[in-house]
Write a protein that holds these residues in place. Structure first.
Motif, short mmCIF file in Angstrom:
data_model
loop_
_atom_site.label_atom_id
_atom_site.label_comp_id
_atom_site.label_asym_id
_atom_site.label_seq_id
_atom_site.Cartn_x
_atom_site.Cartn_y
_atom_site.Cartn_z
N ASP A 439 0.89 -1.16 0.00
CA ASP A 439 0.00 0.00 0.00
C ASP A 439 0.93 1.21 0.00
O ASP A 439 1.58 1.50 0.99
N THR A 440 0.99 1.88 -1.14
CA THR A 440 1.99 2.94 -1.29
C THR A 440 1.33 4.31 -1.14
O THR A 440 0.38 4.63 -1.84
N GLN A 443 2.29 11.27 -3.52
CA GLN A 443 1.51 12.36 -4.11
C GLN A 443 2.13 12.79 -5.44
O GLN A 443 3.30 12.51 -5.70
N THR A 444 1.35 13.54 -6.21
CA THR A 444 1.85 14.11 -7.45
C THR A 444 3.19 14.83 -7.21
O THR A 444 4.12 14.72 -7.99
N ASP A 540 -1.66 15.95 4.32
CA ASP A 540 -2.46 14.80 4.76
C ASP A 540 -2.45 14.71 6.28
O ASP A 540 -1.42 14.97 6.91
N ARG A 555 -6.89 14.19 3.27
CA ARG A 555 -6.42 15.56 3.10
C ARG A 555 -6.84 16.47 4.25
O ARG A 555 -7.94 16.34 4.78
N ARG A 566 -7.35 13.80 -7.23
CA ARG A 566 -7.49 15.01 -6.44
C ARG A 566 -8.26 16.08 -7.17
O ARG A 566 -7.90 16.48 -8.25
C1 WT7 Z 1 -3.19 12.19 -2.18
C2 WT7 Z 1 -2.30 12.45 -3.35
C3 WT7 Z 1 0.04 8.99 -5.29
C4 WT7 Z 1 -0.50 8.81 -6.59
C5 WT7 Z 1 -1.97 8.94 -6.72
C6 WT7 Z 1 -2.58 10.14 -6.08
C7 WT7 Z 1 -3.93 10.28 -1.06
C8 WT7 Z 1 -2.33 8.59 -2.00
C9 WT7 Z 1 -2.52 6.94 -0.59
C10 WT7 Z 1 -2.48 5.76 0.20
C11 WT7 Z 1 -3.97 6.78 1.68
C12 WT7 Z 1 -3.34 8.01 -0.16
C13 WT7 Z 1 -3.35 11.25 -0.06
C14 WT7 Z 1 -2.42 12.09 -0.90
N1 WT7 Z 1 -3.21 9.01 -1.07
N2 WT7 Z 1 -1.91 7.34 -1.73
N3 WT7 Z 1 -1.74 4.69 -0.15
N4 WT7 Z 1 -3.23 5.72 1.32
N5 WT7 Z 1 -4.07 7.92 0.98
O1 WT7 Z 1 -1.79 11.30 -6.23
O2 WT7 Z 1 -3.55 12.93 -6.91
O3 WT7 Z 1 -1.37 13.72 -5.92
O4 WT7 Z 1 -3.10 12.57 -4.50
O5 WT7 Z 1 -3.82 10.91 -2.33
O6 WT7 Z 1 -4.37 12.04 0.48
O7 WT7 Z 1 -2.16 13.36 -0.36
P1 WT7 Z 1 -2.44 12.69 -5.94
#
Ligand code: WT7
Length: 705
Positions: A439-440, A443-444, A540, A555, A566
């Motif tokens: 479970d990774t 974020q962008t 987060d 978030r 997002r």
């Molecule tokens: C936000 C980032 C990372 C690539 C896809 C999304 C949430 C991301 C998890 C996880 C819980 C997660 C966070 C983060 N998030 N991975 N494994 N467990 N929450 O990228 O669109 O930039 O979104 O996605 O809230 O801040 P993103």
């Protein structure tokens, strides 16, 4: 173990804490251990890795990742902090990303599939592209971009394409020239694409005529016209639109070509057959691409990623966490239009000479057995997807995986918190109770993984991402900057104390916003050039357990995570305000069993306006400005918005009502009476419903800077 049930606040005490800090009481989940067959073949089995990447070896530890790449010139300084927090990695080094993802594999893997394209139409056979073919196609496209479009190093190009082989070909052709690509998710509207063209200053837009989605052939070229119109309204002229053809023998779009502006790539390429373009040797810190993402304001941020640091980081994490070997058939079901696709469909897997699968369509089309048939047919052995996809496949086809003979050695979930129930189905049914799950969390902005279990080394804990990745040193702070150490039993704002090679370099065109949004909150000395003074604020909420596993709660800003994507509430609100009858709009997240969160819209109308037809107009406006992905679950017309005395809309109150939870204290509002009116309108006349709310909903709409 750990913080299970640690109740260190009494009821009522909570009012004195910020919402981000309230105690969270999880049941501690049982852990699962990686299966020995996986461990026996894994890339990362040395338990000393944590020590190798510990603070005493920072930043030199990241040489290990950079050494996975082929450099034209080796770097002299591993990390330059002199312009904090604009970190520079591998300074003095030179390399080319397309060379690293393509050319260097020719000697050993020329005839191995680099990409396998799977059409949504199941009648079409999968199409493999070998590394040799990819090399030829990238070179020809690079020649076209250089000689026909006049593009050169440092120019930006916007790419608005579906999930097809031509997308990575185009990205790698840009990378070959040092042209900065800005890929806009194909599902975003033409207007959203236009806004990103303007921000990045692109002169060229690359698109495709159409594609399959849920069994329908969509006209995509029409979005290019809208994008160009939107861009020109805002003063940016697109000189050339390059249109790939979805089908060899026919057009997939009825939209007419614009003379002198629109060109069919497939026709143009005939002039560049066999052309070879030497890869431009780029400085490690030269930008590789922009990826737009939503934040607290209405304007998406162009996250600028570097060539050397980014590529090193995604290659290292693909190797050690995705466990990619060149012999693997790897399938990440994300879209290349998001960061997951950039890092873990294109750059990471190709840098490691893997075979990466690109699936055009919807996972449940034509039925929920589709992903497992694809896996069986192609021999996929690494699988990567999101909780939203897992929830929806489980809902409509819980027994489907059992019908197919695939075998995954490891699987990933990414993008949102995953409920332990959904995790267990993924593990037990999709993974047959033997596949390692990571479970990774990332974020962008972060380029690659921040937390995850190391698949052969760490036990899995459903619902938690893992411990920090090697070389990542997190910290959880409360609002005042006090540290909440692992096991504190209280949630706070998760930050990363140190820079790492994958971190984005800046927000394109807005370095002040970059510093303000990500670094100002916990920085005490703006003049410091010591990285220790610049924790990265991830936005987060998180709870850090004693065993150093991170539980991400969602978030803390005005961002809604819809199906792992997002969306900024402010962006959706400004789309609503394009409807002339709307006076005010407020967008709140509601919990959805499948998509995680979905937006719901509250609007107040201008005086004298009749409500008939307005919700439909608002929905259409959101789809036009942003895309169908942002479509609100409901549009509710209210007599007035609940407001503070200073006139601020209390989104938290609306979010509570939408989610059928207690809206808390409203006595300080300017118009408390409207709250009950809205509640009855939404929930009906019965008594106030009380439902335990997830942390992000409880916190929603709090000021977070
Ligand atoms: C936000 C980032 C990372 C690539 C896809 C999304 C949430 C991301 C998890 C996880 C819980 C997660 C966070 C983060 N998030 N991975 N494994 N467990 N929450 O990228 O669109 O930039 O979104 O996605 O809230 O801040 P993103």
């Amino acid at each position: 173990m750990a913080d299970a049930g640690t109740q260190n606040q009494k009821e009522g005490d909570e009012s004195r804490l910020s919402e981000a800090e309230i105690a969270v009481h999880w049941k501690e989940e049982e852990v699962y251990y990686p299966n020995p067959r996986f461990v026996g073949q894994a890339n990362l089995t040395d338990p000393n890795v944590s020590d190798r990447f510990s603070e005493k070896n920072f930043p030199e530890c990241f040489r290990e990742y950079a050494d996975l790449l082929s450099w034209d010139k080796y770097w002299t300084t591993t990390l330059d902090t002199s312009k904090a927090p604009f970190w520079k990695w591998f300074v003095g080094g030179k390399l080319n990303a397309s060379f690293n993802c393509v050319d260097r594999h020719l000697e050993k893997y020329r005839n191995k599939a680099a990409l396998i394209f799977v059409s949504e139409n199941e009648e079409d056979p999968p199409e493999a592209v070998t590394y040799q073919e990819l090399y030829i196609r990238v070179n020809e496209m690079a020649a076209l971009l250089r000689d026909f479009c006049g593009l050169k190093t440092g120019d930006r190009v916007t790419i608005h394409m579906p999930m097809v082989t031509e997308l990575p070909v185009t990205m790698l052709a840009c990378a070959r020239l040092g042209v900065i690509h800005s890929v806009v998710f194909g599902g975003f509207s033409g207007e959203a694409c236009g806004a990103r063209i303007v921000d990045s200053g692109s002169r060229v837009l690359i698109t495709m005529d159409g594609y399959y989605r849920s069994g329908k052939l969509l006209d995509h070229k029409v979005n290019a016209d809208i994008a160009c119109r939107k861009a020109s309204e805002e003063g940016t002229k697109i000189e050339k639109v390059l249109i790939w053809k979805r089908f060899r023998d026919k057009s997939a779009s009825p939209t007419p070509m614009v003379e002198g502006r629109d060109f069919i790539v497939n026709d143009l390429l005939k002039k560049f057959r066999g052309h070879l373009v030497p890869p431009v040797s780029m400085a490690a810190e030269a930008p590789l691409f922009l990826m737009y993402t939503s934040g607290s304001t209405g304007k998406p941020k162009g996250c600028q990623h570097s060539t050397g640091g980014y590529l090193a980081y995604v290659t290292g994490t693909s190797k050690y966490i995705q466990d990619i070997h060149p012999t693997d058939v790897y399938w990440c079901m994300a879209d290349i239009g998001w960061i997951t696709g950039h890092s873990y469909i294109v750059y990471g897997p190709l840098a490691l000479a893997a075979t990466s699968v690109i699936y055009e369509g919807v996972p449940t089309f034509p039925d929920p057995g589709r992903p497992w048939r694809i896996a069986e047919q192609l021999g996929v052995n690494i699988f990567h997807t999101s909780p939203t996809a897992i929830r929806s496949l489980r809902k409509v086809g819980p027994e489907e995986p059992k019908k197919y003979h695939y075998r995954f050695k490891c699987m990933t979930t990414v993008g949102e918190p995953i409920e332990p129930e959904a995790w267990r189905w993924y593990y037990e049914v999709v993974g047959r109770g033997e596949t390692v799950v990571t479970d990774t969390w990332w974020q962008t902005e972060t380029g690659g993984f921040l937390c995850s279990t190391k698949p052969a080394l760490d036990p899995m804990k459903p619902g938690s991402t893992g411990p920090p990745m090697p070389g990542i040193y997190p910290v959880v702070y409360d609002e005042t900057g006090k540290e909440l150490p692992p096991g504190a039993g209280r949630a706070g704002n998760v930050c990363i104390r140190n820079p790492w090679p994958g971190i984005f370099q800046t927000i394109w065109g807005d370095p002040d916003r970059f510093v303000r949004t990500y670094y100002a909150k916990y920085n005490k000395d703006k003049t410091s050039t010591d990285w220790h003074d610049w924790p990265y604020f991830a936005g987060d909420g998180a709870l850090w357990a004693k065993d150093r596993y991170m539980r991400i709660l969602g978030r803390v800003d005005d961002v809604i995570n819809v199906a792992g994507h997002r969306l900024g509430t402010k962006e959706i609100e400004s789309a609503c305000l394009t409807v002339p009858e709307v006076a005010e709009a407020a967008v709140v997240p509601i919990v959805d069993a499948e998509r995680g969160r979905v937006p719901e819209v509250y609007i107040a109308l201008k005086p004298g306006v009749k409500p008939e037809g307005i919700p439909e107009k608002v929905t259409l406006a959101v789809e036009t400005v942003i895309g169908k992905i942002a479509r609100p679950r409901a549009v509710r017309i209210v007599p007035d918005m609940p407001k503070t005395r200073s006139g601020k809309i209390m989104r938290r109150v609306l979010a509570s009502i939408s989610n059928r939870m207690d809206y808390g204290d409203i006595t300080t509002l300017a118009n408390p009476e409207v709250v009950e009116q809205i509640r009855v309108q939404v929930q009906g006349a019965g008594p106030v419903e009380k439902k335990a709310a997830p942390e992000d909903i409880k916190r929603f709409g709090q000021d977070s800077g």
